[in-house]
Design a protein around this motif. Sequence first.
Motif, PDB file in Angstrom:
ATOM      1  N   LEU A  91       1.177  -1.459  -0.207  1.00  0.00           N
ATOM      2  CA  LEU A  91       0.827  -0.359  -1.101  1.00  0.00           C
ATOM      3  C   LEU A  91       2.037   0.165  -1.852  1.00  0.00           C
ATOM      4  CD1 LEU A  91      -1.101   1.840  -2.174  1.00  0.00           C
ATOM      5  CD2 LEU A  91      -0.587   3.165  -0.103  1.00  0.00           C
ATOM      6  N   PHE A  92       3.142   0.354  -1.129  1.00  0.00           N
ATOM      7  CA  PHE A  92       4.350   0.875  -1.779  1.00  0.00           C
ATOM      8  C   PHE A  92       4.929  -0.139  -2.769  1.00  0.00           C
ATOM      9  CE2 PHE A  92       4.541   3.894   1.853  1.00  0.00           C
ATOM     10  CZ  PHE A  92       4.619   5.058   1.099  1.00  0.00           C
ATOM     11  N   VAL A  93       4.806  -1.413  -2.450  1.00  0.00           N
ATOM     12  CA  VAL A  93       5.271  -2.437  -3.397  1.00  0.00           C
ATOM     13  C   VAL A  93       4.451  -2.379  -4.679  1.00  0.00           C
ATOM     14  CG1 VAL A  93       5.420  -4.922  -3.799  1.00  0.00           C
ATOM     15  CG2 VAL A  93       6.218  -3.963  -1.645  1.00  0.00           C
ATOM     16  N   VAL A  94       3.145  -2.231  -4.534  1.00  0.00           N
ATOM     17  CA  VAL A  94       2.275  -2.137  -5.705  1.00  0.00           C
ATOM     18  C   VAL A  94       2.606  -0.896  -6.534  1.00  0.00           C
ATOM     19  CG1 VAL A  94      -0.109  -1.816  -6.458  1.00  0.00           C
ATOM     20  CG2 VAL A  94       0.417  -3.474  -4.674  1.00  0.00           C
ATOM     21  N   LEU A  95       2.828   0.239  -5.858  1.00  0.00           N
ATOM     22  CA  LEU A  95       3.172   1.470  -6.579  1.00  0.00           C
ATOM     23  C   LEU A  95       4.492   1.329  -7.308  1.00  0.00           C
ATOM     24  CD1 LEU A  95       2.148   4.181  -3.944  1.00  0.00           C
ATOM     25  CD2 LEU A  95       0.942   3.554  -6.045  1.00  0.00           C
ATOM     26  N   SER A 150      -3.002  -3.720  15.712  1.00  0.00           N
ATOM     27  CA  SER A 150      -3.552  -2.858  14.663  1.00  0.00           C
ATOM     28  C   SER A 150      -2.458  -2.071  13.944  1.00  0.00           C
ATOM     29  CB  SER A 150      -4.569  -1.891  15.279  1.00  0.00           C
ATOM     30  OG  SER A 150      -5.631  -2.598  15.879  1.00  0.00           O
ATOM     31  N   TYR A 151      -1.474  -1.620  14.717  1.00  0.00           N
ATOM     32  CA  TYR A 151      -0.370  -0.876  14.115  1.00  0.00           C
ATOM     33  C   TYR A 151       0.427  -1.759  13.145  1.00  0.00           C
ATOM     34  CZ  TYR A 151       3.920   1.854  13.746  1.00  0.00           C
ATOM     35  OH  TYR A 151       4.997   2.560  13.271  1.00  0.00           O
ATOM     36  N   ALA A 152       0.656  -3.012  13.556  1.00  0.00           N
ATOM     37  CA  ALA A 152       1.394  -3.927  12.680  1.00  0.00           C
ATOM     38  C   ALA A 152       0.616  -4.213  11.404  1.00  0.00           C
ATOM     39  CB  ALA A 152       1.686  -5.235  13.424  1.00  0.00           C
ATOM     40  N   ASP A 153      -0.692  -4.385  11.520  1.00  0.00           N
ATOM     41  CA  ASP A 153      -1.523  -4.590  10.323  1.00  0.00           C
ATOM     42  C   ASP A 153      -1.451  -3.379   9.398  1.00  0.00           C
ATOM     43  OD1 ASP A 153      -2.227  -7.076  11.180  1.00  0.00           O
ATOM     44  OD2 ASP A 153      -4.146  -6.443  12.058  1.00  0.00           O
ATOM     45  N   PHE A 154      -1.503  -2.194   9.993  1.00  0.00           N
ATOM     46  CA  PHE A 154      -1.432  -0.972   9.183  1.00  0.00           C
ATOM     47  C   PHE A 154      -0.104  -0.866   8.437  1.00  0.00           C
ATOM     48  CE2 PHE A 154       0.034   3.466   8.987  1.00  0.00           C
ATOM     49  CZ  PHE A 154      -0.910   3.974   8.103  1.00  0.00           C
ATOM     50  N   MET A 155       1.005  -1.162   9.122  1.00  0.00           N
ATOM     51  CA  MET A 155       2.319  -1.096   8.497  1.00  0.00           C
ATOM     52  C   MET A 155       2.453  -2.132   7.379  1.00  0.00           C
ATOM     53  SD  MET A 155       3.798   1.441   9.802  1.00  0.00           S
ATOM     54  CE  MET A 155       5.418   1.180   9.075  1.00  0.00           C
ATOM     55  N   THR A 156       1.865  -3.324   7.598  1.00  0.00           N
ATOM     56  CA  THR A 156       1.904  -4.358   6.568  1.00  0.00           C
ATOM     57  C   THR A 156       1.167  -3.907   5.313  1.00  0.00           C
ATOM     58  OG1 THR A 156       2.009  -6.089   8.256  1.00  0.00           O
ATOM     59  CG2 THR A 156       1.332  -6.755   6.039  1.00  0.00           C
ATOM     60  N   LEU A 157      -0.015  -3.336   5.489  1.00  0.00           N
ATOM     61  CA  LEU A 157      -0.798  -2.848   4.348  1.00  0.00           C
ATOM     62  C   LEU A 157      -0.085  -1.678   3.659  1.00  0.00           C
ATOM     63  CD1 LEU A 157      -4.393  -2.982   5.873  1.00  0.00           C
ATOM     64  CD2 LEU A 157      -3.422  -4.493   4.131  1.00  0.00           C
ATOM     65  N   LYS A 193       8.054  -6.446 -17.202  1.00  0.00           N
ATOM     66  CA  LYS A 193       6.870  -7.192 -16.809  1.00  0.00           C
ATOM     67  C   LYS A 193       7.225  -8.424 -15.995  1.00  0.00           C
ATOM     68  CE  LYS A 193       4.290  -5.690 -20.900  1.00  0.00           C
ATOM     69  NZ  LYS A 193       3.585  -6.129 -22.108  1.00  0.00           N
ATOM     70  N   LYS A 194       8.279  -9.128 -16.397  1.00  0.00           N
ATOM     71  CA  LYS A 194       8.666 -10.326 -15.666  1.00  0.00           C
ATOM     72  C   LYS A 194       9.111  -9.978 -14.251  1.00  0.00           C
ATOM     73  CE  LYS A 194      10.026 -12.987 -19.736  1.00  0.00           C
ATOM     74  NZ  LYS A 194      11.129 -13.720 -20.428  1.00  0.00           N
ATOM     75  N   ALA A 195       9.827  -8.867 -14.108  1.00  0.00           N
ATOM     76  CA  ALA A 195      10.267  -8.449 -12.780  1.00  0.00           C
ATOM     77  C   ALA A 195       9.071  -8.089 -11.911  1.00  0.00           C
ATOM     78  CB  ALA A 195      11.224  -7.270 -12.892  1.00  0.00           C
ATOM     79  N   ILE A 196       8.055  -7.470 -12.526  1.00  0.00           N
ATOM     80  CA  ILE A 196       6.846  -7.114 -11.782  1.00  0.00           C
ATOM     81  C   ILE A 196       6.194  -8.365 -11.213  1.00  0.00           C
ATOM     82  CG2 ILE A 196       4.509  -6.177 -12.025  1.00  0.00           C
ATOM     83  CD1 ILE A 196       5.637  -4.289 -14.146  1.00  0.00           C
ATOM     84  N   GLN A 197       6.076  -9.386 -12.053  1.00  0.00           N
ATOM     85  CA  GLN A 197       5.436 -10.610 -11.589  1.00  0.00           C
ATOM     86  C   GLN A 197       6.249 -11.289 -10.506  1.00  0.00           C
ATOM     87  OE1 GLN A 197       4.955 -12.767 -15.233  1.00  0.00           O
ATOM     88  NE2 GLN A 197       3.171 -11.583 -15.887  1.00  0.00           N
ATOM     89  N   ARG A 198       7.598 -11.243 -10.622  1.00  0.00           N
ATOM     90  CA  ARG A 198       8.438 -11.849  -9.592  1.00  0.00           C
ATOM     91  C   ARG A 198       8.282 -11.125  -8.265  1.00  0.00           C
ATOM     92  NH1 ARG A 198      12.328 -12.088 -13.837  1.00  0.00           N
ATOM     93  NH2 ARG A 198      13.405 -10.275 -12.970  1.00  0.00           N
ATOM     94  N   VAL A 199       8.263  -9.781  -8.310  1.00  0.00           N
ATOM     95  CA  VAL A 199       8.104  -9.001  -7.078  1.00  0.00           C
ATOM     96  C   VAL A 199       6.759  -9.286  -6.437  1.00  0.00           C
ATOM     97  CG1 VAL A 199       7.863  -6.670  -6.173  1.00  0.00           C
ATOM     98  CG2 VAL A 199       9.691  -7.183  -7.773  1.00  0.00           C
ATOM     99  N   ASN A 239      -6.052 -12.031  -1.288  1.00  0.00           N
ATOM    100  CA  ASN A 239      -6.259 -10.767  -0.590  1.00  0.00           C
ATOM    101  C   ASN A 239      -5.241  -9.720  -0.995  1.00  0.00           C
ATOM    102  OD1 ASN A 239      -8.449 -11.744   0.839  1.00  0.00           O
ATOM    103  ND2 ASN A 239      -7.176 -12.499   2.529  1.00  0.00           N
ATOM    104  N   LEU A 240      -4.119 -10.149  -1.553  1.00  0.00           N
ATOM    105  CA  LEU A 240      -3.096  -9.192  -1.978  1.00  0.00           C
ATOM    106  C   LEU A 240      -3.273  -8.900  -3.449  1.00  0.00           C
ATOM    107  CD1 LEU A 240      -0.547  -7.659  -1.078  1.00  0.00           C
ATOM    108  CD2 LEU A 240       0.792  -9.571  -1.999  1.00  0.00           C
ATOM    109  N   PRO A 241      -3.344  -7.640  -3.841  1.00  0.00           N
ATOM    110  CA  PRO A 241      -3.574  -7.315  -5.250  1.00  0.00           C
ATOM    111  C   PRO A 241      -2.487  -7.898  -6.128  1.00  0.00           C
ATOM    112  CG  PRO A 241      -3.796  -5.370  -3.854  1.00  0.00           C
ATOM    113  CD  PRO A 241      -3.241  -6.447  -2.997  1.00  0.00           C
ATOM    114  N   GLU A 242      -2.897  -8.435  -7.267  1.00  0.00           N
ATOM    115  CA  GLU A 242      -1.974  -9.018  -8.236  1.00  0.00           C
ATOM    116  C   GLU A 242      -1.611  -7.962  -9.272  1.00  0.00           C
ATOM    117  OE1 GLU A 242       0.290 -11.902 -10.239  1.00  0.00           O
ATOM    118  OE2 GLU A 242      -0.806 -12.134  -8.355  1.00  0.00           O
TER     119      GLU A 242
END
Length: 260
Positions: A30-34, A19-26, A42-48, A67-70
């Motif tokens: 989140l930080f990647v999305v932020l 559960s801890y590993a799942d939480f850290m992954t999520l 824009k191109k860099a955003i799509q690559r990331v 499952n991962l936000p685009e």
Amino acid sequence: MRRRRRSEETVHQERWLVSYADFMTLLFALFVVLFASSYHDKKAIQRVSSAVKDGFQEMGSFSDSNNLPEISSSDSSRVHTAPSPSENVAAGPSTVPGHAGINVVELQRKLNTALGKEIERQEVVMRMTPEGFVISLHELGFFNSGEARLLPGAADKIKRIANVLMQYGLDMRVEGHSDDVPIHNAQFSSNWDLSTARATAVAMMLLNESGFDPKRMSIAGYAQYHPSASNDTPEGRRANRRVDIVVLSAATPSGTKSPY
């Protein structure tokens, strides 16, 4: 039997790590999305976004890539970040995709073609500033020392510059500059007078001989107070004796003074 129970109990006690590993992954996602939503490219955003999804799929964290936000380009366009100083002041026009509604790379290429010899002799120097694209006409190829009358052949150089600039709808300011050596002769009582007279001579050549719209041009004289080089050396003083043709930014009023 006791050994089996102990091993089962040990496995049961360490299940919290899953559960801890799942939480850290999520949390990482989140930080990647932020980060991506605050990034302007824009191109860099799509690559990331694509790289993160691929990484999660390899790790088995998400069985389905949906499952991962685009981070789409339309979402990123809603975020407006102020350009950094390094973006405003580029090393040269070739690093700037556009300025004042024009293609600066194309403008520089055309000026290089029209003024190849003058650029090689350092009579004409081009550079980018926060206010716009600057074409510096050094005293060496345009004026005698302490005079504001154009040298023979200088008019032809200015006309070649004008032929390129006339292809664009531009707001320009013609600036006169000098070194810090005081001047006082029959024509000019100070460097203010000299720098303004030289700017006027170039501007009148652009207006009368090349047909520039006077409503889109202004003249300024800055004397020695906006040097482009140090006045401590002969080379620096020679570089400061110049007339700058400034192609102004669309957001800069034509009457404001140069910051450099």
